[in-house]
Write an enzyme that holds these catalytic residues in place. Structure first.
Site, mmCIF file in Angstrom:
data_model
loop_
_atom_site.group_PDB
_atom_site.id
_atom_site.type_symbol
_atom_site.label_atom_id
_atom_site.label_comp_id
_atom_site.label_asym_id
_atom_site.label_seq_id
_atom_site.Cartn_x
_atom_site.Cartn_y
_atom_site.Cartn_z
ATOM 1 N N ARG A 145 -8.592 38.286 13.111
ATOM 2 C CA ARG A 145 -8.697 39.554 13.811
ATOM 3 C C ARG A 145 -10.061 39.724 14.469
ATOM 4 N NH1 ARG A 145 -4.329 43.234 11.683
ATOM 5 N NH2 ARG A 145 -4.719 45.250 12.590
ATOM 6 N N ARG A 204 7.231 54.967 14.176
ATOM 7 C CA ARG A 204 7.613 53.865 13.299
ATOM 8 C C ARG A 204 7.707 54.316 11.840
ATOM 9 N NH1 ARG A 204 4.262 48.239 12.858
ATOM 10 N NH2 ARG A 204 2.674 49.488 11.829
ATOM 11 N N LYS A 213 3.959 42.368 16.762
ATOM 12 C CA LYS A 213 3.761 41.038 16.176
ATOM 13 C C LYS A 213 4.743 40.795 15.029
ATOM 14 C CE LYS A 213 -0.624 41.433 15.118
ATOM 15 N NZ LYS A 213 -0.981 42.729 15.713
ATOM 16 N N ARG A 259 3.658 55.249 7.506
ATOM 17 C CA ARG A 259 2.390 54.771 6.974
ATOM 18 C C ARG A 259 1.268 55.701 7.411
ATOM 19 N NH1 ARG A 259 2.182 48.635 8.909
ATOM 20 N NH2 ARG A 259 0.027 49.264 9.185
ATOM 21 N N ARG A 268 -7.656 52.499 14.932
ATOM 22 C CA ARG A 268 -7.379 51.104 14.604
ATOM 23 C C ARG A 268 -7.565 50.213 15.821
ATOM 24 N NH1 ARG A 268 -1.558 51.837 12.685
ATOM 25 N NH2 ARG A 268 -1.354 49.616 12.506
HETATM 26 P P1 ADP Z 1 -0.923 46.577 12.391
HETATM 27 O O1 ADP Z 1 -0.662 45.215 12.925
HETATM 28 O O2 ADP Z 1 0.213 47.493 12.586
HETATM 29 O O3 ADP Z 1 -2.295 47.075 12.648
HETATM 30 P P2 ADP Z 1 -1.254 45.450 9.845
HETATM 31 O O4 ADP Z 1 -0.092 45.585 8.950
HETATM 32 O O5 ADP Z 1 -1.522 44.151 10.502
HETATM 33 O O6 ADP Z 1 -1.046 46.578 10.868
HETATM 34 O O7 ADP Z 1 -2.598 45.865 9.110
HETATM 35 C C1 ADP Z 1 -2.727 47.089 8.417
HETATM 36 C C2 ADP Z 1 -4.178 47.276 7.996
HETATM 37 O O8 ADP Z 1 -4.567 46.182 7.152
HETATM 38 C C3 ADP Z 1 -5.185 47.227 9.136
HETATM 39 O O9 ADP Z 1 -5.340 48.481 9.745
HETATM 40 C C4 ADP Z 1 -6.450 46.766 8.415
HETATM 41 O O10 ADP Z 1 -7.046 47.824 7.687
HETATM 42 C C5 ADP Z 1 -5.904 45.778 7.415
HETATM 43 N N1 ADP Z 1 -5.898 44.403 7.945
HETATM 44 C C6 ADP Z 1 -4.822 43.644 8.276
HETATM 45 N N2 ADP Z 1 -5.194 42.425 8.703
HETATM 46 C C7 ADP Z 1 -6.547 42.412 8.659
HETATM 47 C C8 ADP Z 1 -7.540 41.454 8.984
HETATM 48 N N3 ADP Z 1 -7.211 40.236 9.462
HETATM 49 N N4 ADP Z 1 -8.846 41.783 8.801
HETATM 50 C C9 ADP Z 1 -9.198 42.986 8.333
HETATM 51 N N5 ADP Z 1 -8.317 43.943 8.007
HETATM 52 C C10 ADP Z 1 -7.012 43.665 8.164
#
Ligand code: ADP
Ligand code: ZN
Length: 171
Positions: free
Chosen positions: A88, A123, A13, A150, A161
């Protein structure tokens, strides 16, 4: 143009968002980036969010929804935005709707699960600007910063996740 970008964690994304930003000049609003910035700044919200993120769990809705609303209220978002990583779950989608935010398009980035695990395990992320690249990069191609893995990009956590996003409880 108001865009919502959907897809499993690691589907790419962020990469698609960077292209759309370049093409449409809209604001990139990534909840992952916003949350990581809050953690780095040690804001109250960041302190609360960190444990969930390191464990590969979703951050509670009340924290994330507040953060997104605040970001959408900023000037640059008026010209349009790409929401990346939000909503989400259903409650977040309902909250976005209730906030009266008009959307033009929702894009789903659909990638096979094993491809995602492979990609995320290799990554690396820039400590300074958040740019992501493969494991081969030891300095950030964009700013020269240090690249690191990370905590939530390890295979174990990736699966957790993905399951958290699918609404299943963590094992
Ligand atoms: P990825 O898309 O690689 O999972 P993100 O950078 O989008 O990683 O998100 C990293 C972390 O941030 C997630 O694992 C979660 O803990 C938190 N997070 C991100 N967006 C949300 C969301 N919309 N609701 C709840 N937690 C979120
Ligand atoms: Zn960088």
């Amino acid at each position: 143009m108001n865009i919502v970008l959907l897809g499993a964690p690691g589907a790419g994304k962020g990469t698609q968002a960077q292209r759309l930003v370049a093409d449409y000049g809209v604001a990139h609003i990534s909840t992952g980036d916003l949350l990581r910035a809050a953690v780095k700044a040690r804001s109250e919200l960041g302190v609360q969010a960190k444990g969930y993120m390191d464990a590969g769990q979703l951050v509670p809705d009340r924290l994330v929804i507040g953060l997104v609303k605040e970001r959408l209220g900023q000037d640059d978002a008026r010209r349009g935005f790409i929401l990346d990583g939000f909503p989400r779950n259903t409650d977040q989608a309902v909250a976005l709707d209730a906030a009266g935010v008009a959307l033009d398009v929702a894009l789903l980035v659909d990638v096979a699960p094993q491809v995602i695990v492979d990609r995320l395990s290799s990554r690396r992320t820039c400590r300074d600007c958040g740019y992501t690249a493969g494991a081969a990069a030891d300095a950030c191609p964009r700013c020269g910063g240090e690249m690191y893995q990370r905590d939530d990009d390890r295979p174990e956590t990736i699966r957790r996740r993905r399951d958290a996003d699918a609404g299943r409880p963590a094992p």
